[in-house]
Design an enzyme around this catalytic site. Structure first.
Site, mmCIF file in Angstrom:
data_model
loop_
_atom_site.group_PDB
_atom_site.id
_atom_site.type_symbol
_atom_site.label_atom_id
_atom_site.label_comp_id
_atom_site.label_asym_id
_atom_site.label_seq_id
_atom_site.Cartn_x
_atom_site.Cartn_y
_atom_site.Cartn_z
ATOM 1 N N CYS A 21 9.484 -10.613 -44.127
ATOM 2 C CA CYS A 21 8.388 -10.308 -45.047
ATOM 3 C C CYS A 21 8.944 -10.029 -46.442
ATOM 4 C CB CYS A 21 7.611 -9.093 -44.565
ATOM 5 S SG CYS A 21 8.689 -7.667 -44.403
ATOM 6 N N CYS A 24 11.478 -7.218 -46.844
ATOM 7 C CA CYS A 24 12.868 -7.535 -46.484
ATOM 8 C C CYS A 24 13.602 -7.999 -47.750
ATOM 9 C CB CYS A 24 12.941 -8.671 -45.464
ATOM 10 S SG CYS A 24 12.229 -8.299 -43.877
ATOM 11 N N ASP A 423 4.183 -58.647 -73.355
ATOM 12 C CA ASP A 423 4.406 -58.280 -74.739
ATOM 13 C C ASP A 423 5.488 -59.234 -75.229
ATOM 14 O OD1 ASP A 423 4.159 -56.702 -77.020
ATOM 15 O OD2 ASP A 423 5.987 -55.609 -76.514
ATOM 16 N N ASP A 623 8.114 -53.102 -72.813
ATOM 17 C CA ASP A 623 9.323 -52.271 -72.782
ATOM 18 C C ASP A 623 9.001 -50.789 -72.579
ATOM 19 O OD1 ASP A 623 8.318 -51.550 -75.209
ATOM 20 O OD2 ASP A 623 9.854 -52.558 -76.405
ATOM 21 N N ASP A 627 4.315 -50.068 -76.186
ATOM 22 C CA ASP A 627 3.155 -50.643 -75.514
ATOM 23 C C ASP A 627 2.686 -49.778 -74.346
ATOM 24 O OD1 ASP A 627 5.342 -51.135 -74.009
ATOM 25 O OD2 ASP A 627 5.366 -53.288 -74.361
#
Lengths: 728, 122
Positions: A21, A24, A423, A623, A627
């Site tokens: 828990c 601890c 492109d 690229d 773009d």
């Protein structure tokens, strides 16, 4: 517990075991803080790790382990090589499956010999069979009962339920027939069934390992050490200790440890493992080298520019890992079916039993055998495996060839692409334009034209600007100072030099500032543009001062790629800011189907959307830098990488190499992968929809139904593995 | 005899429908919280237990998986919406950390989708 520890001089991460828990975690934290030499300790319950900072430059591992141990927990350092450890653990688990199968086989064979070959129906034979089959049922098959229990506790049922219920029915009936009632025994059914299922699990684990081995291969590419110059001396250090800026020496035949830029030396480098490029590339000073590639002939020194998770290899691994975790949309159907499958099969098996026993008045044994067969023939695993294994093999095969497919969705879309928009600059062309013509107006000189143009373009980032500046540097022109510089996107640039306002750009720019172009110049411009050159106009005071023609060379492979795509019945379109004549000239040289010219950068995305409105799936190849909006707007963005900088964010497919033929390969691979997914899905659905009725009609012995089930999922994985053999 | 058979078949169908109905209505386990994060512990043993998780939007989610079996099927857990695929070595706790920016129901599965879990973000 995930074993990954970060290592630095005064900071260390430990795995903590035994925490239950949050308190601890607090207790450990407080104890660690009291240890002399520890500056700070943070314990994270969620990750089960403690991060400790020390006063000195060395970690006090023993003290930490002892302090944590004293209060009842365990601290330990994780392995440096997580992947390697996972691999070893996996091998061990596969071995465990194999041993289980062999043991099951050894126990089952005597049962089969006694019942099917010797047909020994004596009481002693029955007792021996009950014991041997019992061991198989409860030792080898214990996992199925355990799985059933946990699923039941959770209000559901799983594959274990089918096996456990199916084999238990056969086994317990045989026990009853041996010791309590009159009847036939069939211990071989339950024992063989479990043996076949364990065999299936072993084979499946083996072939699944092969399907996902791309990551393992990529990790294996990494060099373990680097030879750096530290304090004036050469020193071999572990890879993780290399820092950006380190000067690294690489000798012939050695692996380049990290990404960087060559300072001195000359060599050829084999980059095939990263980019799929089969020929070694020449590398000289100022060239970039990629970590994990192999230096072939010469020695060189380079400066480390990217390390750890920033290297090209690390980025590739990330993309492949992410792709393999993704699911194709088609998988949603499989998930839905899988969710209801097991309870539906249990219901069908019960209906089968009731139908045989109550409706057809058949003997109890026939009803029970059909019930068992229905339970064990059903195999949702094949359906579940259909997509992920294909994606794993497909994306892994892509990565080997420098094609990074980012996920199942990209694969599925790539398969449906009908239009590809390219492109122009940097994609179809090399993106390194050169000045080819300088045409001066009356009273002007070429040198002056170049000087003014280069001074303006020096401030611009456009690829055409680079060409003009490069030419000016070659001609040793002196750059002048520019005031009021302004870039006009899609048109050109403007700025004041010596009190005069100059405009340098396309026809639109010169027209917008009122320049009149004479008949003679119009003819010259037309001729240059028909040759595929881009013509820049230098104007001032509404007067055309000169023209600069710039041409970008086509990539050698562009034409071949366009041709191949056309053969695949894909419409090819070039999009560019160039004027129509220049664009059409380039398109003619490439044999491209259509041209979208004079498109401003910000309008490229709009053009892509317009194309999509016809209902066709459109891919955009670019690229990934200027773009990006168009790539995002398209159904599938394909980014051409420059080798050292993978634009990971943009696009669904990233090509490491700057070769358009990889677009063709990517589409082919996607189609092949989708074909495999569909084949697997069809097979899995067909298998279940035919197998279950056959079993229900009592036409198949239960043990063979089990064998068919075990092999159906193995066959799906094997079918996916066939993708490895694809030839581009 | 035949009527008994038909009644039994109807009962089987009704039981299946009841199971589907109950599965769909599963409320889900609430997380426990630490340092502002929502933490879930899942035992991987035959199924994901618990298999329906309910979390709040905006806070980080940590899901600790502990796989206590060697079945290959459950070796990996996938969160397709986050592009996460993690190996779950037997006996170890593996944490999946998620940042959530939208409400909805997200699934997580093993490689074969035989183990299925739901994360409900409210």
């Amino acid at each position: 517990m995930s074993k990954k520890n970060s290592v630095s001089a005064a900071k260390q991460t430990y795995n903590i075991e035994g925490m239950h828990c949050a308190s601890c975690a607090l207790l450990i934290e407080n104890n660690l803080k009291n240890v002399a030499g520890i500056k700070k300790a943070t314990v994270n319950f969620a990750t089960q790790k403690a991060t400790v900072e020390f006063d000195g430059d060395r970690s006090l591992d023993e003290e930490v382990v002892s302090a944590v141990g004293k209060i009842g927990y365990k601290a330990f350092l994780g392995s440096d090589d997580e992947a390697d450890e996972n691999y070893k653990r996996r091998e061990k688990e596969i071995k465990k499956e194999r041993n289980l199968f062999l043991l099951s086989l050894v126990l089952t064979l005597p049962v089969v010999i006694l019942s099917m070959i010797l047909v020994d129906k004596s009481f002693n034979s029955k007792v021996v069979q009950s014991i041997l089959a019992g061991v198989v049922q409860f030792f080898i098959g214990w996992r199925f009962y355990r799985g059933t229990y946990y699923a039941f506790k959770n209000g559901s049922a799983n594959m274990d339920t089918l096996i456990a219920v199916g084999t238990s029915a056969a086994y317990f009936y045989s026990i009853a027939a041996t010791y309590f009632i009159e009847g036939e025994i069939f211990y071989e059914t339950s024992a063989l069934l479990i043996t076949f299922v364990v065999l299936g699990k072993w084979l499946e684990a083996r072939v699944k390992g092969k399907a996902s081995e791309a990551i393992k291969k990529l990790l294996g590419l990494q060099a373990k050490t680097a030879r750096v110059i530290r304090d004036g001396a050469e020193k071999d250090i572990p890879l993780k200790e290399v820092v950006v800026g380190d000067i690294i020496i690489v000798r012939p035949g050695e692996k380049i440890p990290v990404d960087g830029q060559i300072l001195e030396g000359y060599s050829s480098v084999d980059e095939s493992m990263i980019s799929g490029e089969s020929l070694p590339l020449e590398k000289k000073a100022e060239d970039f080298v990629i970590g994990a590639t192999i230096n072939k002939t010469g020695s060189f020194k380079f400066r480390a520019t990217k390390i750890g998770k920033d290297t090209v290899l690390a980025q590739i691994i990330k993309v492949v890992e992410e792709a393999q975790s993704s699911k194709a949309p088609i998988q949603k159907f499989a998930d839905l079916v899988s969710g209801y499958f097991v309870p539906a099969v249990v219901a069908l098996a019960l209906i089968t039993f009731v139908s045989w026993f109550f409706l057809a008045n058949s003997p109890f044994l026939i009803a029970l055998m059909s019930f068992t067969a229905v339970l064990v023939i059903a195999c949702p695993c094949a359906l579940g495996l259909a997509t992920p294994t294909s994606i794993m093999v497909g994306t892994g095969k892509g990565a080997e060839n420098g094609i990074l497919i980012k996920g199942g969705e990209a694969l599925e879309v790539a398969n449906k692409i009908k239009v590809i928009v390219f492109d122009k600059t940097g994609t179809l062309t090399k993106g390194q334009p050169e000045v080819t013509n300088l045409i001066v107006g009356e009273g002007w000189e070429e040198d002056r034209l170049l000087q003014i143009a280069a001074s303006l373009e020096k401030l611009s980032e456009h690829p055409l600007a680079e060409a003009v500046v490069k030419k000016a540097k070659t001609e040793k022109a002196e750059f002048l100072s520019v005031n009021n510089f302004q870039a006009v996107p899609g048109h050109g640039v403007k700025g004041d030099i010596g009190g005069v306002s100059y405009f340098l750009g396309n026809k639109k720019l010169s027209e917008n500032n009122g320049s009149v172009i004479g008949e003679k110049e119009i003819g010259i411009i037309a001729n240059l543009e028909n040759e595929g050159k881009t013509v820049m106009h230098l104007t001032a005071d509404s007067k055309l001062l000169g023209l600069i023609a710039v041409a970008d060379t086509l990539k050698e492979t562009s034409k071949e790629a366009i041709n191949k795509l056309q053969q695949m019945k894909i419409r090819t379109i070039m999009i560019t800011g160039d004027n129509k004549r220049t664009a059409e000239s380039i398109a003619r040289q490439l044999g491209i189907d259509e041209v979208l010219a004079e498109v401003l950068p910000e309008d490229k995305a709009k053009e892509v959307i317009k194309l999509q409105q016809s209902g066709q799936k459109v891919a955009m190849v670019g690229d990934g830098i200027n773009d990006a909006p168009a790539l995002a707007a398209s159904n599938l963005g394909i980014v051409m990488g420059s080798g050292t900088d993978i634009a990971i964010e943009a696009g669904g497919i990233v090509l490491v190499k700057n070769d358009l033929r990889d677009v063709v390969k990517a589409i082919k691979l996607s189609k092949a992968t989708m074909r495999k997914i569909k084949q697997n899905m069809f097979w899995a659905l067909f298998y279940n929809s035919v197998g279950i009725p056959i079993a229900a009609l009592g036409l198949l012995r239960a043990e063979f139904a089990g064998l068919a089930m075990a092999l159906s999922s193995v066959s799906v994985v094997l079918n996916s593995l066939l993708l490895k053999r694809i030839k581009f | 005899m035949k009527i008994t058979g038909l009644i039994l078949i109807l009962l089987i169908i009704a039981a299946f429908c009841l199971w589907v109905w109950k599965t769909k209505r599963k409320k889900g386990t609430e997380p426990f919280k630490e340092d502002g994060a929502q933490i879930f512990n899942i035992l991987v043993k035959g199924v994901y237990s618990p298999d329906v998780l309910r979390a709040k939007l905006g806070k980080k989610i940590w899901i600790n998986f502990k796989r206590e079996e060697s079945a290959d099927c459950s070796r990996f857990v996938n969160f397709p919406d986050w592009h996460i695929r993690k190996e779950l070595p037997e006996g170890e706790i593996v944490t999946v950390e998620l940042s959530v920016d939208k409400k909805g129901v997200f699934t997580f599965t093993c490689d074969m989708s035989m183990y299925q879990g739901k994360l409900i973000i409210e």
